[in-house]
Write a protein that holds these residues in place. Structure first.
Motif, PDB file in Angstrom:
ATOM      1  N   ALA A  31      48.361  78.447 -13.135  1.00 10.00           N
ATOM      2  CA  ALA A  31      48.711  79.631 -13.931  1.00 10.00           C
ATOM      3  C   ALA A  31      49.845  79.353 -14.901  1.00 10.00           C
ATOM      4  O   ALA A  31      50.017  80.062 -15.888  1.00 10.00           O
ATOM      5  CB  ALA A  31      49.084  80.786 -13.001  1.00 10.00           C
ATOM      6  N   ASP A  32      50.631  78.298 -14.665  1.00  8.08           N
ATOM      7  CA  ASP A  32      51.774  78.012 -15.546  1.00  8.08           C
ATOM      8  C   ASP A  32      51.406  77.231 -16.790  1.00  8.08           C
ATOM      9  O   ASP A  32      52.279  76.921 -17.605  1.00  8.08           O
ATOM     10  CB  ASP A  32      52.819  77.143 -14.812  1.00  8.08           C
ATOM     11  N   CYS A  33      50.158  76.882 -16.896  1.00  8.61           N
ATOM     12  CA  CYS A  33      49.769  76.064 -18.054  1.00  8.61           C
ATOM     13  C   CYS A  33      50.010  76.847 -19.345  1.00  8.61           C
ATOM     14  O   CYS A  33      49.528  77.957 -19.513  1.00  8.61           O
ATOM     15  CB  CYS A  33      48.290  75.690 -17.925  1.00  8.61           C
ATOM     16  N   PRO A  34      50.791  76.289 -20.269  1.00 10.47           N
ATOM     17  CA  PRO A  34      51.073  77.011 -21.516  1.00 10.47           C
ATOM     18  C   PRO A  34      49.809  77.226 -22.339  1.00 10.47           C
ATOM     19  O   PRO A  34      48.901  76.393 -22.314  1.00 10.47           O
ATOM     20  CB  PRO A  34      52.021  76.079 -22.274  1.00 10.47           C
ATOM     21  N   VAL A  35      49.776  78.349 -23.050  1.00  9.99           N
ATOM     22  CA  VAL A  35      48.637  78.626 -23.916  1.00  9.99           C
ATOM     23  C   VAL A  35      49.142  79.083 -25.280  1.00  9.99           C
ATOM     24  O   VAL A  35      50.015  79.935 -25.369  1.00  9.99           O
ATOM     25  CB  VAL A  35      47.693  79.675 -23.289  1.00  9.99           C
ATOM     26  N   GLY A  59      48.484  82.255 -17.012  1.00 11.33           N
ATOM     27  CA  GLY A  59      48.691  83.291 -15.998  1.00 11.33           C
ATOM     28  C   GLY A  59      49.027  84.644 -16.614  1.00 11.33           C
ATOM     29  O   GLY A  59      48.660  85.696 -16.083  1.00 11.33           O
ATOM     30  N   ASP A  60      49.706  84.619 -17.759  1.00  9.59           N
ATOM     31  CA  ASP A  60      50.055  85.874 -18.440  1.00  9.59           C
ATOM     32  C   ASP A  60      48.823  86.627 -18.925  1.00  9.59           C
ATOM     33  O   ASP A  60      48.897  87.822 -19.224  1.00  9.59           O
ATOM     34  CB  ASP A  60      50.941  85.603 -19.665  1.00  9.59           C
ATOM     35  N   LEU A  61      47.723  85.917 -19.064  1.00  6.75           N
ATOM     36  CA  LEU A  61      46.542  86.555 -19.657  1.00  6.75           C
ATOM     37  C   LEU A  61      45.801  87.466 -18.682  1.00  6.75           C
ATOM     38  O   LEU A  61      45.153  88.433 -19.096  1.00  6.75           O
ATOM     39  CB  LEU A  61      45.573  85.483 -20.190  1.00  6.75           C
ATOM     40  N   ALA A  62      45.913  87.143 -17.371  1.00  7.57           N
ATOM     41  CA  ALA A  62      45.126  87.900 -16.391  1.00  7.57           C
ATOM     42  C   ALA A  62      45.444  89.395 -16.398  1.00  7.57           C
ATOM     43  O   ALA A  62      44.529  90.218 -16.523  1.00  7.57           O
ATOM     44  CB  ALA A  62      45.303  87.290 -15.003  1.00  7.57           C
ATOM     45  N   PRO A  63      46.729  89.799 -16.300  1.00  5.34           N
ATOM     46  CA  PRO A  63      47.003  91.242 -16.313  1.00  5.34           C
ATOM     47  C   PRO A  63      46.612  91.908 -17.630  1.00  5.34           C
ATOM     48  O   PRO A  63      46.241  93.085 -17.646  1.00  5.34           O
ATOM     49  CB  PRO A  63      48.522  91.325 -16.096  1.00  5.34           C
ATOM     50  N   ILE A  64      46.666  91.152 -18.734  1.00  3.67           N
ATOM     51  CA  ILE A  64      46.306  91.736 -20.028  1.00  3.67           C
ATOM     52  C   ILE A  64      44.814  92.065 -20.052  1.00  3.67           C
ATOM     53  O   ILE A  64      44.397  93.162 -20.433  1.00  3.67           O
ATOM     54  CB  ILE A  64      46.679  90.780 -21.184  1.00  3.67           C
TER      55      ILE A  64
END
Ligand code: SF4
Ligand code: NI
Ligand code: NI
Length: 707
Positions: A31-35, A59-64
């Motif tokens: 999940a920490d992989c930068p995008v 990982g930031d994308l999942a809640p979005i």
């Protein structure tokens, strides 16, 4: 309704698909992989523009995605819900595409562009605002046959439309030799999901030029609907995901025209037109895009799409100038009786007498008469020769004056292009673009090697006289400066003040250009401002200019200092050629350009730096600029002028060449000053360049503290 149902089902499919891909990516990379997309200051622009959620890792994308699924996907079949479903689909596509760029991957191979970087977006700022590019067409799918599809695309190119292509239509264009690529303002994005790169391009226009802060969804959409004159042409069979994506476009205010039958059309938003001769026209109409048609009787296509076209030596039928033969271009103001309107004369051989691969001399003498013509406008008009001739498909023109270098491609020769046709192009374009100052124009084209040696003397004399006049044109020598608000169509609060010694930050509008343009359109974007009472002669502040700025910027800017970047500097819109930034440790400033994508000592590359200022706001310590401003005697004089410059990309040093050396000498810095300026070969951090500056004895190190 079939369309709404499609949009709903498509949004469910698209977001589910995005979720699956995201879960897979998290499993594989963590999940920490930068995008992020390459070379942009706006992360994932769809998300940045619409919700402003900060995305750093996958990982930031999942809640979005979760949020969008629960808030946007609506089963009840209404137009409003279809648009929300469309919005969700845009998020899904952005996620799917961004995942292709993980770990620095370059997923799109030639000819596909995939994601389009910020510098390319900024490069098209001026042609978009001055309506050289009057609108944007997004063409998706597969046309009924290659021939009529290619014809439609070429027709849009000749109208100057910016074009994004996705899916099989790209191969169809290639098959029919349609010129595509960023150079032709025709972007072959890739397969279907890559169409999101047209969307994130459009959203970045709002962020970069419009100054709309991240996450202001309503304003972002309003900007698209009002200012980005785009429409979508959907070719070939639809499926539910395409329906959903099309409603994503409609959500942004972009109508859809399709060659497919549509059971229930949505007037103004979703219409069918099976005739390929009419489909683009319908799109232009729905979007209210007006095209100024100039019919030029030549056998090649003319349009800004061909400005970026290069013609290699091996593809040239004949070549002129470029050091291998004499060449020049000259616009002269003449008396009425000296100009026979529309007359074209070729002195010397026509193209049929020029063997393949040959070199000939070439001179363009353009004689102009107009009641409102002024000698000062000769240079302004002369620089248009480059654009007008270069707009021809199969024609190539670089440099200017007696450095002019021209090639005619074999393809243009095969299409029947003649030397005389240069005259047709020049006359038609000058008369249509400058009707207010040009009443009559005649063109003499010289290809004879004896006559040209004689005629070039007239040109050289003219250039010298013009240069002498330009030298005397200083900020102080004139009492009137000009505003430029051309960029307000994209950056609503932005105002440029163009002075004899400060070219507009796009690099395209000089004081003389502005003066000429005001003569042509007195109520247009270039207004004269009398300087009047001076408030601060050092920082360069005038009462009348402040007042103009206040009203011109929609009451957002109260005062502006013209001669410093440190306090109330000029605003930046977004299409600047270069940008300068303070380097506190080195007590100087650095400049980087759109052409230079690498990192710089201020810790940001061009895109990131440009993202920090722009949209018509003042950002002390940063300022957009035209590249040539660096050679001006009024280059941030209150901050120490050229002597403050401690870092430039090599590209800019080379571009400015001798002019920069001359500017250094004129500023009393000595001819070797340019060698004291660091570049990327010396270092890309302040720490790396400082010792170099010390060793070279760079003057900035001993100047007053810059901040
Ligand atoms: Fe835009 Fe300024 Fe250039 Fe005018 S001079 S086109 S406002 S950047
Ligand atoms: Ni060309
Ligand atoms: Ni601009």
């Amino acid at each position: 309704m079939e369309l709404f149902k499609g949009a709903y089902e498509g949004a469910v499919t698209a977001t589910s698909y995005a979720e699956i891909l995201l879960a897979k990516a998290i499993k594989e990379y963590g999940a920490d992989c930068p995008v992020k997309y390459p070379d942009t200051a706006y992360r994932l622009p769809v998300i940045t523009a619409l919700s402003g959620e900060e995305v750093n890792t996958i990982g930031d994308l999942a809640p979005i995605l979760n949020r969008v699924r629960t808030t946007n996907i609506r089963e009840e079949l209404t137009f409003e819900n279809a648009k929300l479903n469309g919005e969700a689909t845009l998020y899904a596509a952005e996620v799917i595409e961004a995942l292709r760029y993980l770990k620095g991957a370059k997923p799109d191979q030639f000819p596909y562009t995939g994601f389009i970087s910020d510098p390319i977006l900024r490069k098209f700022g001026v042609p978009l605002v001055d309506q050289t590019i009057p609108g944007v067409a997004v063409i998706v799918g597969k046309g009924k046959d290659s021939k009529s599809t290619a014809k439609m695309v070429k027709d849009l190119q000749s109208k100057g439309i910016m074009i994004f292509l996705a899916n099989e239509v790209i191969e169809q264009c290639i098959e029919e030799n349609v010129k595509i690529g960023a150079d032709f303002i025709t972007f072959p994005l890739g397969n279907f999901t890559q169409v999101i790169h047209a969307v994130n391009f459009a959203f970045r226009a709002g962020l970069a030029f419009g100054g709309i802060p991240a996450g202001q969804r309503e304003r972002a959409i309003e900007y698209q609907a009002k200012r980005v004159l785009a429409f979508v042409i959907q070719l070939g069979p639809n499926d539910i995901v395409k329906f959903a994506a099309e409603f994503g476009a409609i959500f942004m205010g972009f109508p859809i025209v399709t060659d497919q039958p549509v059971a229930e059309e949505i007037p103004d938003w979703y219409q069918s037109e099976p005739d390929y001769e009419k489909i683009a026209k319908l799109g232009l109409e729905l979007r209210g895009i007006k095209i100024k048609i100039v019919d030029i009787p030549v056998p090649i296509t003319i349009g800004p799409a061909f400005e970026g076209e290069t013609i290699r030596k091996k593809d040239a039928w004949v070549e002129f100038g470029g050091g291998r033969s004499t060449s020049f271009e000259l616009v002269r103001m003449c008396e009425a009786e000296e100009v026979e309107d529309g007359k074209i004369q070729v002195i010397g051989p026509e193209i049929d007498e020029m063997p393949e691969g040959s070199v000939f001399p070439l001179g363009f003498m353009i004689d102009v008469y107009g009641r409102k013509m002024q000698e000062d406008f000769e240079g302004v008009l002369e620089r248009r020769v480059h654009y007008f001739t270069n707009y021809g498909e199969g024609l190539w023109h670089v440099a200017q004056r007696n450095m002019m270098w021209v090639r005619i491609g074999k393809n243009a020769k095969a299409a029947g292009f003649k030397i005389k046709d240069f005259g047709e192009i020049l006359i038609a374009k000058f008369k249509s673009d400058y009707p207010a100052i040009i009443d009559r124009v005649q063109v003499t084209i010289i290809t004879d090697k004896d006559v040209i040696e004689d005629k070039i003397k007239i040109a050289i004399e003219k250039y010298a006289a013009r240069d002498a006049r330009l030298k005397g044109l200083t900020d102080e020598a004139v009492d009137t400066w000009y505003t430029c608000t051309l960029c307000q169509s994209f950056a609503p609060n932005h105002v440029c003040i163009v002075t004899p010694e400060h070219v507009g930050l796009c690099g395209a509008v000089s004081w003389l250009d502005a003066k000429a343009s005001n003569e042509i359109t007195p109520t247009g974007p270039n207004q004269p401002v009398l300087k009047g009472e001076c408030i601060d002669p050092v920082k360069g502040q005038w009462q009348t200019l402040n007042e103009f700025f206040y009203t011109g910027s929609n009451r957002t800017i109260e005062k502006v200092n013209f001669y410093t970047m440190m306090e109330d500097p000029m605003t930046s819109c977004g299409c600047f050629e270069a940008i300068m930034a303070v380097l506190p440790l080195c007590n100087g400033v650095m400049i980087t350009t759109r052409e230079h994508s690498g990192d710089t000592p201020c810790g940001m590359n061009f895109s990131a730096l440009a993202g920090t200022c722009g949209g018509g706001i003042q950002t002390p310590g940063f300022m957009g600029m035209g590249r040539r401003y660096l050679c001006s005697a009024k280059f941030i004089p209150a901050d120490g002028g050229l002597g403050r410059v401690v870092w430039l990309p090599k590209e800019l040093k080379e571009f400015l060449g001798q002019d920069l050396v001359d500017a250094a000498v004129a500023a009393g810095l000595g001819a070797d000053f340019v060698d004291k300026i660091a570049d990327e070969t010396v270092g890309i951090t302040e720490d790396e360049i400082y010792p170099f500056l010390e060793e070279k004895g760079h003057p900035a190190l001993t100047m007053d503290p810059i901040m």
